[in-house]
Write an enzyme that holds these catalytic residues in place. Structure first.
Site, mmCIF file in Angstrom:
data_model
loop_
_atom_site.group_PDB
_atom_site.id
_atom_site.type_symbol
_atom_site.label_atom_id
_atom_site.label_comp_id
_atom_site.label_asym_id
_atom_site.label_seq_id
_atom_site.Cartn_x
_atom_site.Cartn_y
_atom_site.Cartn_z
ATOM 1 N N ASP A 305 2.622 -3.400 11.030
ATOM 2 C CA ASP A 305 1.847 -3.816 9.873
ATOM 3 C C ASP A 305 1.367 -2.549 9.174
ATOM 4 O O ASP A 305 1.500 -1.440 9.700
ATOM 5 C CB ASP A 305 0.682 -4.713 10.290
ATOM 6 C CG ASP A 305 0.272 -5.678 9.179
ATOM 7 O OD1 ASP A 305 0.518 -5.367 7.999
ATOM 8 O OD2 ASP A 305 -0.302 -6.729 9.487
ATOM 9 N N PHE A 306 0.804 -2.686 8.011
ATOM 10 C CA PHE A 306 0.472 -1.562 7.146
ATOM 11 C C PHE A 306 -0.338 -0.495 7.891
ATOM 12 O O PHE A 306 -1.508 -0.695 8.194
ATOM 13 C CB PHE A 306 -0.324 -2.086 5.945
ATOM 14 C CG PHE A 306 -0.499 -1.121 4.822
ATOM 15 C CD1 PHE A 306 0.408 -1.061 3.778
ATOM 16 C CD2 PHE A 306 -1.597 -0.282 4.780
ATOM 17 C CE1 PHE A 306 0.234 -0.183 2.715
ATOM 18 C CE2 PHE A 306 -1.782 0.599 3.734
ATOM 19 C CZ PHE A 306 -0.864 0.659 2.696
#
Length: 762
Positions: A305-306
């Site tokens: 994820d980011f």
């Protein structure tokens, strides 16, 4: 029934050590079946053999798009790569793809740089957060789950894929398949609710909708299952928080929806921000390698994820960026999103021997195989067609589907005195509230490329039906603050009307990522508006906008009618008006329980029994309940009214006992004694009365949809097998045990008359 159940045989060592075990239960897969098992490929292996370590690290590095910057901002600010540097890195083959940019013309230029200039001509993959629509926006995923119809979700996601690929995209960071047990968590809006069975059905449907029948087709959009794993179990419903759950709960509640998506063909998975038992998911080898690949048979790639791989540092799990890159890649996180730490540190980590070249090569192989699977090597310019970009957005049939999805997502919680449906003539309506006529409050969270110019609000739709003469629109209050004179104007409008339609709830920025709430109530300014309007004595229809279940209070809770509408997207107003005026009967059902108070969270219908349950309304001393509220929902999972009068008969079984390798038929007769045709959603629930591991008081096992004309009766049936009675036992294997079960076919998780079934020994 058993064919649609997605479960697996997994041993205790699966979580603790990565072993695989079978399962000898008919109807349940013996182990996790791989969705994409590409053989060794000479072309891919030849590419890898020619690539430098830096180029390999580049194929594992994904960045936000600095060239095509039309997307709304959803992620935190981080140091981005300058445009000139990005173009140079693409030409050098050091970037695998870009995300959250759109546009065919520039996309072709970027792809041309990768294919014609980089050393090995490896194409870029273009991605974006296409969560519930591109230009045609559909209801948020939680709302769509309220249809209890996965086929509807497959259809809407097929349109989303059509539009996204027309805009130059190949890959979406969706669907979120988290099972959510705490409505304080803002990301409930992205999920399918609190039930594992329902989450499995929607996970599979959404993957099939995005990807279609042919991964290489121009309109196929690669799906990404998220967030792996158990992100819906964060403590306190607080985003990014830690997770403490048992292995049994992880396996029985949170992993099956991922398995459903993998079985449906998903080739990418996103690691979650949370830790489990102190090990962050992006650095959790047991999770990403032993379970996901070893047990579940996943053959695609894992993307962080980011910046979640870099966040291993702040977790206290990695010492610095170099250590974080090492731990993430060794755990099985193939692709780094945005942080750049793979590009920065992997070459030296490999040269020093701290990361074996074989590990790097396998991660690159997974990424390249997926690029190959979606046709990028055959046609690097797939989904980069300028004609499609001009002709396939917001088509009439797409908007018609958005309207259908909007009305099917709405849940009628209450309709005292049949105040609904409204009359189209001869009735003066006061339409009050900040969400009645605001184009910026229709879509909800995660619409990256919004275009609201042609969207439809409730006020716009209602004016088209009753005209301005019978409709008085008053804002009354802002979402979070009063308006000078607003309540006075609203009260005056209510007094002059026959009925009030009160459009209130959350603003769309109040749910979604990083939008956890301690009090999941209607904002104070709007609650005050509701109290003042209700005091006029006029009948009130509350039209709720929200991204989660809410704890309703006062005049909102006591309104004559309550229509739960979530955030419905482009055709919100038309979909709601279709129901308010009776052109269609409401058919949605709650995918999440509405609590009586915020303090009940986490709350879900399928909780286990305690040793001191509250057995009646008066049985309150020394029981499982709060001092100021019972242990019951305000509105239960599965609840939803229609405009009919629906009566369920008793649940019937074809036999009182179920042979170990046999099946029984469960049936019920459902009658509509009302005067309007309806669409009913019948739900099958079970309860294992005595088990070696205590089981939920009810568990959903199936759904049937049926149309009933006024005065019509129909019988619905389900086939039930031993597989439907299985659970994860103490050995961490799926198993069924002989004994007695309660069986219901009912309109909700707290209704119906049960029948008793006995599962016989083998």
């Amino acid at each position: 029934m058993s064919n649609s159940r997605v479960q697996a045989g997994v041993s205790r060592r699966g979580f603790l050590g990565g072993a695989v075990s079978g399962l000898a239960i008919a109807g349940v897969a013996s182990g996790f079946a791989p969705a994409f098992a590409a053989p060794k490929d000479a072309f891919i292996d030849g590419l890898i053999a020619k690539m430098s370590v830096e180029e390999k690290a580049g194929q594992l590095s994904l960045y936000s798009d600095p060239v095509r910057t039309e997307a709304a901002t959803f992620n935190p600010s981080v140091a981005s790569v300058p445009k000139t540097q990005m173009l140079a890195d693409i030409a050098a083959g050091k970037i695998t793809g870009l995300f959250n940019g759109m546009g065919v013309a520039l996309g072709r230029e970027l792809q041309k740089a990768a294919v014609e200039t980089s050393p090995h001509g490896i194409p870029l993959i273009f991605a974006a957060d296409i969560i519930h629509g591109m230009k045609t926006v559909f209801p948020i995923p939680m709302a769509e789950a309220a249809s209890f119809d996965p086929e509807l979700s497959r259809r809407t996601n097929r349109v989303a894929a059509l539009e996204a690929t027309a805009c130059g995209l190949h890959w979406t960071f969706s669907p979120a398949v988290d099972v959510v047990r705490d409505q304080r968590w803002g990301r409930t809006a992205e999920a399918a609710g609190e039930d594992t069975w329902l989450a499995c059905q929607f996970a599979a449907a959404r993957v099939k909708g995005f990807q279609g029948d042919d991964l290489k087709a121009e309109t196929s959009l690669l799906a990404c299952l998220k967030h792996f794993a158990a992100y819906g179990a964060v403590e306190g419903g607080m985003d990014y928080n830690t997770v403490e759950i048992t292995e049994q709960t992880l396996r029985q509640t949170h992993l099956p929806s991922f398995q459903a998506g993998i079985t449906a063909g998903a080739l990418s998975v996103m690691s979650s921000f949370n830790d489990i038992g102190g090990v962050p998911s992006t650095g959790n080898r047991r999770l990403l390698t032993d379970i996901l690949r070893g047990e579940m048979g996943f053959k695609g790639f894992v993307v962080s994820d980011f910046t979640s791989e870099e966040e291993l540092i702040l977790h206290g799990f990695a010492a610095d960026g170099r250590d974080a890159a090492k731990k993430a890649i060794l755990a099985g996180c193939d692709m780094s999103m945005q942080s750049g730490i793979y590009m920065k540190y992997l070459p030296d980590l490999v040269r020093s021997g701290e990361v074996p070249m074989s590990v790097l090569d396998e991660a690159v192989r997974r990424v390249l195989r997926v690029k190959q699977a979606i046709g990028l090597f055959d046609n690097p310019y797939r989904s980069l067609d300028a004609k499609r970009e001009q002709t396939q957005l917001r088509l009439p049939e797409s908007l018609a589907l958005a309207r259908e999805a909007a009305r099917r997502a709405c849940v009628l919680l209450k309709n005292d005195g049949d105040v609904l449906p409204l009359k189209k003539t001869g009735q003066k309506i006061a339409l009050i509230g900040p969400l009645a006529d605001d184009l910026n409050q229709l879509n909800g969270y995660w619409v990256v490329f919004p275009d609201t110019r042609k969207d439809i609000t409730v006020a716009m739709a209602m004016r088209g039906i009753v005209g301005d003469g019978n409709l008085n629109v008053v804002r009354g209050a802002d979402i979070d603050a009063p308006i000078p004179g607003g309540i006075d104007a609203a009260v005056a409008a209510a007094k002059a009307a026959d009925v009030v339609v009160l459009c209130i709830g959350e603003g769309q920025e109040m749910s979604g990522e990083a939008q956890s709430r301690t009090e999941i109530t209607v904002p104070a300014a709007q609650q005050a508006l509701a109290e003042a309007v209700a005091a006029t004595g006029k009948p009130v229809v509350v039209v709720l906008s929200h991204g989660r279940a809410l704890a309703l209070e006062g005049a909102v809770r006591n309104a004559q009618a309550i229509l739960c509408t979530w955030f419905l997207g482009s055709e919100a107003g038309n979909g709601i008006a279709d129901l308010l005026f009776g052109d269609h009967s409401p058919s949605g059902r709650l995918p999440c329980s509405f609590p009586q108070k915020s303090g009940q969270e986490p709350f879900y219908y399928n909780h286990r029994a305690t040793g001191r349950p509250q057995l009646s309304e008066t049985d309150i001393n020394y029981r499982t309940r709060y001092r100021d509220a019972s242990f019951e929902p305000l509105y239960p999972f599965g609840h939803g009214l229609t405009y009919g009068r629906i009566v369920y008969g008793p649940t019937q079984l074809s036999a009182d006992s179920l042979p170990w390798a046999g099946q029984v038929t469960v049936s019920v007769t459902i009658a509509n004694s009302g005067t309007r045709p309806v669409h009913e959603v019948a739900q099958l629930y079970i309860r294992d009365r005595v088990a070696s591991v205590t089981q939920p008081i009810r568990s959903l096992k199936g759904v049937r949809h049926l149309d009933l004309a006024a005065g019509e009766s129909k019988t619905v049936t389900f086939a039930l097998t031993r597989a439907d009675l299985a659970f994860v036992g103490l050995s961490m294997n799926w198993q069924a045990e002989p004994g007695e079960f309660d069986i219901w076919i009912a309109p909700s998780s707290s209704a119906g008359t049960s029948a008793r079934l006995k599962l016989l020994k083998a």
